[in-house]
Design a protein around this motif. Structure first.
Motif, PDB file in Angstrom:
ATOM      1  N   LEU A   1       0.976  -1.124   0.005  1.00  0.00           N
ATOM      2  CA  LEU A   1       0.064   0.071  -0.007  1.00  0.00           C
ATOM      3  C   LEU A   1       0.693   1.152   0.097  1.00  0.00           C
ATOM      4  CD1 LEU A   1      -2.606  -1.046   2.697  1.00  0.00           C
ATOM      5  CD2 LEU A   1      -2.881  -1.117   0.345  1.00  0.00           C
ATOM      6  N   GLY A   2       0.135   2.344  -0.312  1.00  0.00           N
ATOM      7  CA  GLY A   2       0.906   3.630  -0.090  1.00  0.00           C
ATOM      8  C   GLY A   2       1.021   4.134   1.183  1.00  0.00           C
ATOM      9  N   VAL A   3       1.408   5.272   1.528  1.00  0.00           N
ATOM     10  CA  VAL A   3       1.414   5.880   2.631  1.00  0.00           C
ATOM     11  C   VAL A   3       0.743   7.451   2.721  1.00  0.00           C
ATOM     12  CG1 VAL A   3       3.493   4.626   3.357  1.00  0.00           C
ATOM     13  CG2 VAL A   3       3.679   6.955   2.502  1.00  0.00           C
ATOM     14  N   ARG A   4       0.430   7.814   4.004  1.00  0.00           N
ATOM     15  CA  ARG A   4      -0.157   9.359   4.002  1.00  0.00           C
ATOM     16  C   ARG A   4       0.692   9.991   5.183  1.00  0.00           C
ATOM     17  NH1 ARG A   4      -3.513   8.735   8.517  1.00  0.00           N
ATOM     18  NH2 ARG A   4      -4.183   6.644   9.062  1.00  0.00           N
ATOM     19  N   GLU A   5       0.803  11.075   5.048  1.00  0.00           N
ATOM     20  CA  GLU A   5       1.448  12.106   5.785  1.00  0.00           C
ATOM     21  C   GLU A   5       0.776  12.327   7.158  1.00  0.00           C
ATOM     22  OE1 GLU A   5       3.121  16.573   6.495  1.00  0.00           O
ATOM     23  OE2 GLU A   5       2.957  15.682   4.277  1.00  0.00           O
ATOM     24  N   LEU A   6       1.098  12.468   8.385  1.00  0.00           N
ATOM     25  CA  LEU A   6       0.339  12.557   9.523  1.00  0.00           C
ATOM     26  C   LEU A   6       0.817  13.860  10.058  1.00  0.00           C
ATOM     27  CD1 LEU A   6       0.698   9.368  11.506  1.00  0.00           C
ATOM     28  CD2 LEU A   6      -1.215  10.248  10.418  1.00  0.00           C
ATOM     29  N   ASN A   7       0.054  14.648  10.567  1.00  0.00           N
ATOM     30  CA  ASN A   7       0.326  15.852  11.278  1.00  0.00           C
ATOM     31  C   ASN A   7       1.291  15.714  12.477  1.00  0.00           C
ATOM     32  OD1 ASN A   7       0.032  18.820  11.696  1.00  0.00           O
ATOM     33  ND2 ASN A   7      -1.684  18.683  13.083  1.00  0.00           N
ATOM     34  N   PHE A   8       2.324  16.223  12.530  1.00  0.00           N
ATOM     35  CA  PHE A   8       3.161  16.118  13.662  1.00  0.00           C
ATOM     36  C   PHE A   8       4.188  17.468  13.719  1.00  0.00           C
ATOM     37  CE2 PHE A   8       7.276  14.824  15.295  1.00  0.00           C
ATOM     38  CZ  PHE A   8       7.042  14.098  16.586  1.00  0.00           C
ATOM     39  N   SER A   9       4.331  18.123  14.782  1.00  0.00           N
ATOM     40  CA  SER A   9       4.870  19.062  14.929  1.00  0.00           C
ATOM     41  C   SER A   9       6.544  18.866  15.551  1.00  0.00           C
ATOM     42  CB  SER A   9       4.575  20.036  16.282  1.00  0.00           C
ATOM     43  OG  SER A   9       5.387  21.107  16.605  1.00  0.00           O
ATOM     44  N   LYS A  10       7.589  19.060  14.663  1.00  0.00           N
ATOM     45  CA  LYS A  10       8.847  18.744  14.911  1.00  0.00           C
ATOM     46  C   LYS A  10       9.686  19.453  16.021  1.00  0.00           C
ATOM     47  CE  LYS A  10       9.983  17.107  10.228  1.00  0.00           C
ATOM     48  NZ  LYS A  10       9.039  17.691   9.557  1.00  0.00           N
ATOM     49  N   ASP A  11       8.700  20.448  16.624  1.00  0.00           N
ATOM     50  CA  ASP A  11       9.364  21.291  17.598  1.00  0.00           C
ATOM     51  C   ASP A  11       9.517  20.344  18.946  1.00  0.00           C
ATOM     52  OD1 ASP A  11       9.200  23.462  16.068  1.00  0.00           O
ATOM     53  OD2 ASP A  11       7.142  23.985  16.902  1.00  0.00           O
ATOM     54  N   VAL A  12       8.800  19.468  19.197  1.00  0.00           N
ATOM     55  CA  VAL A  12       8.833  18.546  20.260  1.00  0.00           C
ATOM     56  C   VAL A  12       9.982  17.575  20.275  1.00  0.00           C
ATOM     57  CG1 VAL A  12       6.475  18.634  21.095  1.00  0.00           C
ATOM     58  CG2 VAL A  12       7.180  16.688  19.497  1.00  0.00           C
ATOM     59  N   LEU A  13      10.582  17.546  19.053  1.00  0.00           N
ATOM     60  CA  LEU A  13      11.693  16.305  18.953  1.00  0.00           C
ATOM     61  C   LEU A  13      12.843  16.792  19.664  1.00  0.00           C
ATOM     62  CD1 LEU A  13      11.523  15.694  14.901  1.00  0.00           C
ATOM     63  CD2 LEU A  13      11.088  14.170  16.915  1.00  0.00           C
ATOM     64  N   ALA A  14      13.510  15.890  20.511  1.00  0.00           N
ATOM     65  CA  ALA A  14      14.627  15.917  21.181  1.00  0.00           C
ATOM     66  C   ALA A  14      15.320  15.027  21.081  1.00  0.00           C
ATOM     67  CB  ALA A  14      14.052  16.168  22.627  1.00  0.00           C
TER      68      ALA A  14
END
Length: 872
Positions: free
Chosen positions: A289-302
């Motif tokens: 199957l294909g994929v879809r993009e999820l809404n996610f804020s990279k500001d929380v990445l650490a």
């Protein structure tokens, strides 16, 4: 032995790849038994790629967490560092250390080069288990490769593969954080896996803590309802350019052999569904199957503060036997945390089930303490040679009931073993003494810490809970910080604690990460926002960490505590109190013999004092004065509320007396003497059995010792009956229990619903063992100066304690009795001998036990020192 530098580290990272600090502080330890050596200065050499090496000379005695001397690191930038120390007073120094690399991770959202979080196009069932997903991407490289890094995380847990090889050795990655505030990613060096030409990256994601079932209320999708993967492959070419392979919507997705994999319930794996080569070039992905993009804020990445969770050891099977009903049961001889590894051959399609429990009851595996957790793995055979271990679950177990094992494979240590997993901290403490039961107790404490320091500090690892209860780590942190290097592990968890506190009206939630929703302010559990940072500072001397946590400590005291008219706790608030007091009934762990508000008020005053102490160390003079004055006023209010004019406490229990003694809450010196005598009488009258719960247990021994009654606590420590620490040992416990009587003396399991056989809280007695039998305590934060004061007793004739401090190895070895001459000691059995090892660049004050009223104190520098004295 010549003096050398044995370890160079950055911040609290032993492996500094992909760290989040741009100017990481540098530390180094020393190796070598050199007499009275102190550092006078040091040199740092910093080499960055393509640049000349920089050398910095600093006149300083500091060798722990010294400032980064060069320009800050940029995103993905690497540097190589060497250290050289010079001795003071004309003494020789070290040669240059071996070069050690440090490399920054991705420092801003833009550094992810447009990578997005991917979810599968496969429909998601609401309120159901999320089946793990395979993601894959084919790509080609046509330049000479110098280096390659994979930056990766997941909404869930991930395993990454490149060209058919597993990437790294992390398991259950990226671990559990307060994902909405801090979501960790990991960095891997994949230079040796990537190649010119065709390549394939594959990522498998399971639900983990992100969207899986959590708590006894079976909450799902707490952080999100879709599994997702986020990654960036960054390849550096020989011409200096970079090639990026981000996760994007050109990827493909599918399911694989993992049908389900849940934290509480276990993993179901059908080997017939394996797609051979799915993670390698040339695989036919036309049905994917294909994929879809999820809404996610990279500001929380650490970037992580803590080491990753890893497979630490493979534990061998001890026995195979039949249960009372004829079921096959495996015994690993040790209650541990992890999973099975099996090697098996049998009929295609045959299913094997594995039920994991900590104890046996009535001849069967005891599943009742698991509550709703199934703790069961299922494996379906392929018909060939199968080797398997789970990917996205873990269990707390000693025993495993096996059904469906094929006749074609013998069930023994060659076909089944246990994989022990936990956060890969450095073990820093080792203990051995002349009493085998006490040695086993110390091992039990260590094993419980191992099992519950899995990404976060949990209460237990087996039932439908496994949460970051703040009261447990508050009680245990003093012990934990000695046994393992917890500096990075607890720093990361405390960052989450501060974030969660801000959302909970300044009161730390009772579990962190907070998955229970709004949490009432409660003492001890809430006081962890003060007590845990303070103990961490005592152990590692990290002022940056203390500064990070200072506002949280202040907010708790100033705004989080719900007070009455005199500033003590409001009497209508919920309190856990002296939780799991041994007299509390099985159905009500909070029904303690000591008043909950006496307990809460005492801890409030203690936390207020600790905030004053923090203020002093951070040079915040006005704050120090404010909280010192507040402590004085609160102490008077406590006396009015809980202590009579003659010094009698409202609850004359072990906890009721321990708290005002240890926290110094009496008004008159004579009251301390009288209260100590009454506490010792209580201990003796109770047959040297423990009478404390969460509030009192971790400081009971320290209190008795502080007031000259160490012998009374030795009597408690060596007590083999319930309630007592050695009762758990004589009942064949191999970890410390939640209840003093999780198993009753008749071998049946406590009927209470909270009956775990792997809780570390009562293992807080380890700090007393280290500090009194081992004799080791820091006299200033971070162990540059420390005390050695052994208190022999309990019938012990010998003990050895080793501790790897920030400066190097500290050790004590002592014997009592032996062949010392009559001229030295009137009684041979009173002859005490002590050997102390002090690492370079640190100092010890040795306080020898004595039969006289005056104890001899000797201040010594590095080296090995031997002493003898006569004890009473």
């Amino acid at each position: 032995m010549a003096l050398s530098i044995s370890q160079v580290s950055f911040e609290h990272h032993r492996t500094a790849l992909g760290i989040g600090e741009t100017s990481p502080r540098i530390s180094w330890r020393f190796d070598g038994q050199v007499s009275d050596w102190y550092q006078g200065s040091y040199d740092l050499e910093v080499q960055k790629p393509g640049k000349d090496a920089e050398t910095f000379h600093v006149d300083s005695a500091e060798s722990v967490l010294v400032p980064w001397p060069s320009d800050p690191l940029e995103s993905g930038e690497q540097a190589t560092v060497r250290v050289k120390s010079s001795g003071s007073a004309g003494k020789p120094g070290t040669s240059w250390s071996d070069p050690v690399s440090v490399e920054a991770g991705l420092l801003s959202p833009d550094d992810w080069q447009g990578a997005v979080v991917l979810a599968s196009d496969r429909p998601t069932e609401v309120n159901a288990t999320h089946r793990p997903i395979h993601f894959r991407k084919d790509f080609a490289l046509d330049n000479d490769i110098v280096s390659a890094r994979l930056y990766i995380t997941a909404l869930g847990l991930y395993e990454a593969r490149l060209n058919g090889q597993r990437v790294g050795d992390h398991v259950l990655a990226p671990g559990w954080q307060s994902y909405t505030h801090r979501h960790e990613y990991n960095t891997y060096d994949v230079t040796d896996i990537i190649k010119n030409g065709d390549n394939t990256i594959g990522v498998t994601v399971g639900e983990g803590w992100y969207s899986g079932r959590l708590t006894w209320d079976s909450l799902r999708n707490i952080y999100g309802d879709s599994l997702g993967a986020l990654c960036l492959l960054a390849v550096t070419n020989s011409n200096g350019t970079k090639t990026y392979i981000p996760s994007d919507t050109t990827w493909k997705s599918s399911t694989g052999p993992i049908v389900s994999s849940e934290i509480y319930d276990g993993e179901t794996y059908d080997s017939r569904l394996e797609q051979k080569g799915w993670d390698s070039p040339g695989f036919d992905q036309s049905s994917w199957l294909g994929v879809r993009e999820l809404n996610f804020s990279k500001d929380v990445l650490a970037a992580p503060d803590a080491p990753p969770v890893r497979r630490i050891e493979e534990h061998q099977l001890a026995d195979v036997f039949s249960s009372a009903s004829g079921k096959t049961v495996l015994d690993f001889g040790q209650n541990l945390v992890g999973w099975l590894r099996i090697r098996v051959k049998g009929p295609k399609g045959q299913n094997i089930s594995f039920v994991h429990t900590e104890v046996m009851e009535d001849g069967e595996v005891a599943t009742r303490p698991l509550r709703t957790a199934k703790a069961t793995d299922h494996f379906t055979l392929s018909g060939g040679d199968d080797e398997w271990e789970p990917s996205f679950t873990f269990h707390g177990f000693r025993y495993v009931q096996v059904e469906g094992w094929p006749d074609e494979t013998k069930l023994d240590k060659d076909s089944v073993s246990a994989i022990v997993v936990h956060t890969d901290m450095e073990q820093t403490a080792f203990f051995d003494c002349s009493d085998s039961l006490l040695n086993r107790l110390h091992k039990n404490i260590l094993w419980s810490m191992r099992g519950n320091f899995l990404s976060i500090p949990t209460d237990c690892p087996q039932r439908d809970e496994r949460l970051g209860w703040t009261g447990d780590i508050h009680a245990f942190s003093r012990t934990a910080n000695f046994i393992y290097d917890t500096a990075g592990f607890l720093r990361g968890w405390l960052r989450d604690a501060r974030s969660e506190q801000k959302e909970n009206k300044y009161a730390p939630p009772v579990v962190i990460p907070n998955v229970l929703g709004a949490s009432p302010a409660s003492s001890i559990w809430g006081d962890s926002i003060v007590g845990v940072p303070w103990q961490l500072f005592q152990s590692f001397g990290d002022k940056d960490m203390l500064q990070e946590q200072y506002m949280g400590a202040k907010d708790w005291i100033d705004k989080g505590v719900i007070r009455n008219e005199v500033g003590l706790w409001n009497r209508s608030t919920f309190q856990y109190g002296d939780w799991l007091d041994p007299l509390a009934p099985p159905e009500d762990a909070g029904d303690a013999t000591t008043n909950k508000y006496l307990v809460s008020d005492a801890y409030l005053i203690h936390s207020t004092e600790l905030v004053a102490n923090m203020s002093t160390h951070l040079s915040l003079t006005k704050d120090a004065e404010k909280y010192t004055e507040s402590r004085t006023k609160l102490t008077k209010a406590f006396q009015d509320a809980w202590v009579s004019q003659n010094g009698t406490v409202a609850n004359e229990t072990q906890t009721g007396l321990t708290l005002p003694l240890y926290f110094r809450l009496f008004s008159d010196p004579g009251q301390y003497t009288s209260a100590t005598n009454r506490l010792v009488d209580l201990v003796k009258t109770n047959g040297y059995k423990v009478g404390t719960g969460f509030a009192g247990t971790h400081i009971l021994g320290h209190t008795l010792t502080q007031y000259g009654a160490a012998d009374a606590f030795y009597g408690m420590l060596m007590q083999e009956e319930d309630p007592g620490w050695l009762f758990q040992v004589v009942m064949n416990g191999t970890t410390t229990w939640e209840r003093w009587d999780s198993m009753l003396a008749n071998g049946s399991v406590n009927p209470g619903s909270m009956t775990s056989f792997n809780h570390y809280a009562v293992g807080s007695v380890g700090s007393w063992i280290h500090e009194n039998i081992g004799g080791l305590t820091p006299s200033e934060p971070g162990w540059k100066k420390f005390n050695v004061e052994v208190r022999p007793g309990g019938g012990l004739s010998e003990a050895t304690t080793k501790f790897t401090s920030p400066y190097g190895l500290i050790s004590t070895h002592w014997t009592l009795g032996g062949s010392q001459s009559q001229n030295d000691c009137p009684k041979k059995e009173s002859a005490f001998r002590l050997t102390v090892q002090v690492p370079p660049n640190s100092q010890a004050t040795v306080i020898l036990p004595s039969s006289g009223s005056e104890k001899k104190r000797i201040v010594v520098g590095s080296g090995v020192h031997e002493y003898s004295s006569c004890v009473a």
